[in-house]
Design an enzyme around this catalytic site. Structure first.
Site, PDB file in Angstrom:
ATOM      1  CG  ASP A 174      -1.858  -0.967   1.403  1.00 41.77           C
ATOM      2  OD1 ASP A 174      -1.973  -1.710   0.269  1.00 41.77           O
ATOM      3  OD2 ASP A 174      -2.861  -0.952   2.267  1.00 41.77           O
TER       4      ASP A 174
ATOM      5  CG  HIS B 289      -4.420   2.835  -0.322  1.00 49.68           C
ATOM      6  ND1 HIS B 289      -5.344   2.166   0.320  1.00 49.68           N
ATOM      7  CD2 HIS B 289      -3.285   2.993   0.379  1.00 49.68           C
ATOM      8  CE1 HIS B 289      -4.907   1.967   1.538  1.00 49.68           C
ATOM      9  NE2 HIS B 289      -3.795   2.826   1.662  1.00 49.68           N
TER      10      HIS B 289
ATOM     11  CE1 TYR C 143      -4.353   6.210   8.346  1.00 53.19           C
ATOM     12  CE2 TYR C 143      -6.208   7.148   7.076  1.00 53.19           C
ATOM     13  CZ  TYR C 143      -5.007   7.342   7.539  1.00 53.19           C
ATOM     14  OH  TYR C 143      -4.197   8.361   7.341  1.00 53.19           O
TER      15      TYR C 143
ATOM     16  CG  HIS D 207       2.369  -0.017   4.573  1.00 50.73           C
ATOM     17  ND1 HIS D 207       1.885  -0.903   5.472  1.00 50.73           N
ATOM     18  CD2 HIS D 207       0.934   0.724   4.470  1.00 50.73           C
ATOM     19  CE1 HIS D 207       0.662  -0.700   5.891  1.00 50.73           C
ATOM     20  NE2 HIS D 207       0.078   0.342   5.283  1.00 50.73           N
TER      21      HIS D 207
END
Ligand code: NI
Length: 298
Positions: free
Chosen positions: A91, A142, A183, A237
């Site tokens: 992400d 995203h 989130y 990430h």
């Protein structure tokens, strides 16, 4: 149960099957042929899986995909496959330095992953976004700037969604079919908009190494490897150097445990409907007021 009763049951069951076959055949000859010969790769269980296909039409409809009907969009944390396959997801990129390093590692390991990118970073690094797709990875939204979607106005929400899809599709040529909310934050309104208005699958995760807290590569690897299971969606990430440093060991240890890697789209295509009738839906936490699944996770 005595023999007479068993024979009676078999008789009833066979009779019902014949009746149903006749009814279906009368309605349309095509589907019946399809039902008995269908073998759609990627949807039907493969050898070794526990789902047993029978010749009885009456016993199989629950598993039959309708090839003409697009699968309903849904929220996914994992895939219900029994195959030892996981999806690595990254992400918040692309990152100008770290994402190319990660792509080098994935290429060396022969692993394809899924990147949930920010629109604003695709606008900064269009070449990296193109490289992601050119090397066989999956790319998905995203949002543009990583807000908690339940907290933004309707017009901001629309811009976050539309602008990100536009720039990904124009830059890479790959259609956007999936979204991971920043989130993991969802509420009913956002969920409905993503699934019904934007027609996107909402992809969460079920293994979170909390790499955004920078626990060190060894810890990231251990959490991902320990959490892996067939059908798992692994969160990471590609904006943290420790996460990138963790990847060679993570991938090698998962391979050593027998896992192979798929993109999220491929993993969801392996989803096997449950054999038993689905349980009564439970109210999900995500239906309650906005939540953050794991602090900065996602
Ligand atoms: Ni994120």
């Amino acid at each position: 149960m005595d023999v007479t009763r068993i024979m009676h049951c078999i008789g009833l069951r066979a009779g019902f099957s014949v009746l149903l076959v006749c009814m279906l055949a009368t309605a349309s000859a095509e589907p019946i042929m399809g039902l008995q010969t269908t073998n759609i790769p990627g949807i039907w269980p493969e050898q070794g899986d526990s789902v047993v296909l029978t010749n009885s039409v009456a016993e199989t409809p629950r598993f039959l995909p309708d090839a003409n009907k697009p699968k309903a969009k849904a929220v996914h944390n994992s895939s219900r496959t029994k195959r030892p396959v996981v999806a690595l997801t990254f992400d918040d990129g692309p990152h100008g330095v770290l994402t190319p390093k990660l792509l080098d590692i994935l290429r060396a390991e022969g692993v394809r992953a899924t990147f949930f990118v920010l629109g604003q970073n695709v606008s900064l690094y269009p070449d990296i976004a193109r490289r992601i797709v050119a090397e066989g990875h999956e790319i998905a939204s995203h949002s543009w700037s990583h807000p908690s979607l339940p907290s933004v106005s309707a017009s901001r929400f629309d811009r976050e969604m539309r602008d990100t899809t536009d720039i990904i599709e124009k830059t890479t040529g790959q259609r956007v079919t999936m979204m991971r909310p920043p989130y993991g934050a969802l509420n009913d309104r956002v969920k409905r908009a993503l699934l019904e208005d934007y027609k996107l699958d909402v992809i969460l995760w079920d293994v979170d190494p909390r790499d955004w807290r920078r626990p060190g590569p060894g810890v990231v690897t251990r959490r991902l490897v320990d959490g892996a299971h067939p059908g798992a969606i692994l969160l990471a990430h590609d904006i943290h150097s420790g996460t990138i440093a963790a990847m060679p060991d993570t991938i090698q240890q998962l391979k050593a445990k027998g896992y192979s890697f798929a993109t999220v789209g491929e993993l969801l295509a392996m989803d096997e409907p449950p054999v038993a009738p689905p349980p009564v839906p439970r109210r999900r936490k995500a239906d309650a007021p906005p939540i953050s699944v794991s602090g900065e996770g996602g």
